[in-house]
Design a protein around this motif. Structure first.
Motif, PDB file in Angstrom:
ATOM      1  N   GLN A   1      11.156 -41.147  14.331  1.00  0.00           N
ATOM      2  CA  GLN A   1      10.943 -41.829  15.330  1.00  0.00           C
ATOM      3  C   GLN A   1       9.980 -43.003  15.152  1.00  0.00           C
ATOM      4  N   TYR A   2      10.125 -44.080  15.544  1.00  0.00           N
ATOM      5  CA  TYR A   2       9.392 -45.268  15.476  1.00  0.00           C
ATOM      6  C   TYR A   2       9.197 -46.083  16.787  1.00  0.00           C
ATOM      7  N   ASP A   3       8.035 -47.029  16.620  1.00  0.00           N
ATOM      8  CA  ASP A   3       7.790 -47.939  17.853  1.00  0.00           C
ATOM      9  C   ASP A   3       8.605 -48.961  17.675  1.00  0.00           C
ATOM     10  N   VAL A   4       8.864 -49.541  19.060  1.00  0.00           N
ATOM     11  CA  VAL A   4       9.862 -50.796  19.224  1.00  0.00           C
ATOM     12  C   VAL A   4       9.051 -51.768  19.543  1.00  0.00           C
ATOM     13  N   VAL A   5       8.915 -53.208  19.029  1.00  0.00           N
ATOM     14  CA  VAL A   5       8.049 -54.180  19.427  1.00  0.00           C
ATOM     15  C   VAL A   5       9.022 -55.368  19.632  1.00  0.00           C
TER      16      VAL A   5
ATOM     17  N   GLU B   1      12.703 -61.370  18.228  1.00  0.00           N
ATOM     18  CA  GLU B   1      12.857 -60.465  17.029  1.00  0.00           C
ATOM     19  C   GLU B   1      12.699 -59.033  17.462  1.00  0.00           C
ATOM     20  N   ILE B   2      13.207 -58.097  16.997  1.00  0.00           N
ATOM     21  CA  ILE B   2      13.135 -56.540  17.281  1.00  0.00           C
ATOM     22  C   ILE B   2      12.615 -56.041  16.196  1.00  0.00           C
ATOM     23  N   ASP B   3      11.223 -55.255  16.281  1.00  0.00           N
ATOM     24  CA  ASP B   3      10.813 -54.367  15.125  1.00  0.00           C
ATOM     25  C   ASP B   3      11.037 -53.299  15.386  1.00  0.00           C
ATOM     26  N   ILE B   4      11.568 -52.459  14.752  1.00  0.00           N
ATOM     27  CA  ILE B   4      11.512 -50.857  15.018  1.00  0.00           C
ATOM     28  C   ILE B   4      11.034 -50.374  13.578  1.00  0.00           C
ATOM     29  N   GLY B   5       9.888 -50.016  13.809  1.00  0.00           N
ATOM     30  CA  GLY B   5       8.929 -49.492  12.223  1.00  0.00           C
ATOM     31  C   GLY B   5       8.713 -50.700  11.603  1.00  0.00           C
ATOM     32  N   ARG B   6       9.331 -50.492  10.324  1.00  0.00           N
ATOM     33  CA  ARG B   6       9.191 -51.936   9.519  1.00  0.00           C
ATOM     34  C   ARG B   6      10.646 -52.444   9.397  1.00  0.00           C
ATOM     35  N   MET B   7      11.494 -52.106  10.062  1.00  0.00           N
ATOM     36  CA  MET B   7      12.925 -52.855  10.229  1.00  0.00           C
ATOM     37  C   MET B   7      12.738 -54.056  11.276  1.00  0.00           C
ATOM     38  N   LYS B   8      13.387 -55.088  10.808  1.00  0.00           N
ATOM     39  CA  LYS B   8      12.844 -56.510  11.733  1.00  0.00           C
ATOM     40  C   LYS B   8      14.494 -56.834  11.583  1.00  0.00           C
TER      41      LYS B   8
ATOM     42  N   SER C   1      19.355 -59.560  17.238  1.00  0.00           N
ATOM     43  CA  SER C   1      20.470 -59.329  17.798  1.00  0.00           C
ATOM     44  C   SER C   1      20.484 -59.166  19.387  1.00  0.00           C
ATOM     45  N   SER C   2      21.228 -60.005  19.969  1.00  0.00           N
ATOM     46  CA  SER C   2      21.346 -60.105  21.447  1.00  0.00           C
ATOM     47  C   SER C   2      21.884 -58.753  21.944  1.00  0.00           C
ATOM     48  N   ASN C   3      22.560 -58.176  21.336  1.00  0.00           N
ATOM     49  CA  ASN C   3      23.320 -57.138  21.687  1.00  0.00           C
ATOM     50  C   ASN C   3      22.260 -55.845  21.765  1.00  0.00           C
ATOM     51  N   LEU C   4      21.569 -55.680  20.636  1.00  0.00           N
ATOM     52  CA  LEU C   4      20.521 -54.658  20.404  1.00  0.00           C
ATOM     53  C   LEU C   4      19.419 -54.937  21.573  1.00  0.00           C
ATOM     54  N   THR C   5      19.086 -56.248  21.747  1.00  0.00           N
ATOM     55  CA  THR C   5      18.128 -56.382  22.845  1.00  0.00           C
ATOM     56  C   THR C   5      18.417 -55.932  24.069  1.00  0.00           C
ATOM     57  N   HIS C   6      19.688 -56.191  24.536  1.00  0.00           N
ATOM     58  CA  HIS C   6      20.380 -55.774  25.679  1.00  0.00           C
ATOM     59  C   HIS C   6      20.329 -54.268  25.908  1.00  0.00           C
ATOM     60  N   ASN C   7      20.537 -53.765  24.700  1.00  0.00           N
ATOM     61  CA  ASN C   7      20.721 -52.209  24.877  1.00  0.00           C
ATOM     62  C   ASN C   7      19.430 -51.599  24.702  1.00  0.00           C
ATOM     63  N   LEU C   8      18.154 -52.046  24.168  1.00  0.00           N
ATOM     64  CA  LEU C   8      16.915 -51.577  23.971  1.00  0.00           C
ATOM     65  C   LEU C   8      16.024 -52.019  25.203  1.00  0.00           C
ATOM     66  N   LYS C   9      16.439 -52.806  25.987  1.00  0.00           N
ATOM     67  CA  LYS C   9      15.645 -53.464  27.092  1.00  0.00           C
ATOM     68  C   LYS C   9      14.696 -52.366  27.733  1.00  0.00           C
ATOM     69  N   GLY C  10      13.665 -52.530  27.485  1.00  0.00           N
ATOM     70  CA  GLY C  10      12.585 -51.691  28.315  1.00  0.00           C
ATOM     71  C   GLY C  10      12.007 -50.563  27.397  1.00  0.00           C
ATOM     72  N   CYS C  11      12.733 -50.660  26.177  1.00  0.00           N
ATOM     73  CA  CYS C  11      12.505 -49.300  25.315  1.00  0.00           C
ATOM     74  C   CYS C  11      11.095 -49.613  24.372  1.00  0.00           C
ATOM     75  N   THR C  12      10.358 -48.388  24.474  1.00  0.00           N
ATOM     76  CA  THR C  12       8.934 -48.600  23.488  1.00  0.00           C
ATOM     77  C   THR C  12       9.128 -48.074  22.164  1.00  0.00           C
ATOM     78  N   LYS C  13      10.005 -46.914  22.135  1.00  0.00           N
ATOM     79  CA  LYS C  13      10.274 -46.320  21.022  1.00  0.00           C
ATOM     80  C   LYS C  13      11.734 -46.170  20.723  1.00  0.00           C
ATOM     81  N   ALA C  14      12.140 -45.673  19.202  1.00  0.00           N
ATOM     82  CA  ALA C  14      13.719 -45.641  19.034  1.00  0.00           C
ATOM     83  C   ALA C  14      13.444 -44.593  17.846  1.00  0.00           C
TER      84      ALA C  14
END
Ligand code: SF4
Length: 226
Positions: A52-56, A65-72, A75-88
């Motif tokens: 599990q990682y934080d989503v920023v 930009e979407i940061d998931i832990g150190r993954m940067k 992606s508009s599709n992923l932004t849509h999918n993760l809207k409102g998410c704080t973790k992943a």
């Protein structure tokens, strides 16, 4: 790293991968499907790992930009999918090399059998990941969070190059035995990586994904891109 055995594969899913639409397969094909599923279950060494990682989300110059832990990534599709998410959760799962060996062997002796092995193994890894996804759903629930449908590199506009981040962050070669080819394909071939967003809002997402969800047409978080 965790291991599971005996994966329950839906017969009609295998038929769907084989291209049957609405009509069931004939008796001989149906028996071959059952045989191949049984052989694949014997050959598979399924493994999975998730962390599990934080989503920023950050925005600069009009790009998000979407940061998931150190993954940067961007992606508009992923932004849509993760809207409102704080973790992943980042997830990697595989059936191991056994199914690849069965497929390779059958390609020499029977092209029909090879096609059935391919279809059955594709249905098997999806069934396996659905099971892991349910476990992740329960883990999220313990934290008062709810899961979004899983999203894999290469889907929509999410770049395949993120496989490198998955490999490093989940230590995939050591934990589950998945390596990457130069063209970023996974070995064993019946492997899946995915991002599963966690939000405080209960959207009651179906584990199998937006494609089979009755709310896909009206849902603001749907990963379906058309
Ligand atoms: S379409 Fe269904 S599965 Fe997809 S995000 Fe919406 S509620 Fe969840």
């Amino acid at each position: 790293m965790l291991v599971r055995k005996m994966i329950d594969v839906n017969h009609s899913e295998v038929e769907r991968y084989l291209g049957y639409k609405g009509t069931p397969s004939d008796g001989i094909t149906s028996e071959m499907i059952d045989f191949c599923v049984s052989e694949l279950n014997d050959a598979a060494e399924p493994k999975y790992i998730y962390r599990q990682y934080d989503v920023v989300f950050t925005e600069s110059g009009g790009t998000c930009e979407i940061d998931i832990g150190r993954m940067k990534t961007c992606s508009s599709n992923l932004t849509h999918n993760l809207k409102g998410c704080t973790k992943a959760f980042l997830l990697a799962a595989t059936l191991g090399l056994g199914p690849d060996r069965l497929i390779a062997r059958s390609e020499i002796t029977s092209i029909v059998k090879a096609a059935i092995y391919q279809a059955a193994a594709a249905a098997m890894i999806e069934a396996y990941v659905d099971g892991v996804n349910k476990e992740i759903k329960n883990k999220a629930f313990e934290q008062g969070l709810f899961t979004r449908p899983r999203f894999s590199p290469g889907y929509g506009d999410l770049p395949l190059v993120l496989q490198k981040d998955f490999a490093a962050m989940l230590d995939m070669p050591r934990t589950v035995g998945i390596t990457l080819t130069e063209s970023l394909l996974m070995k064993p071939s019946k492997s899946v990586t995915a991002i599963i967003g966690l939000s405080g809002r209960d959207t009651s997402c179906v584990t199998e994904g937006c494609e089979v969800c009755v709310r896909r047409g009206e849902c603001e978080f749907s990963r379906v891109t058309e």
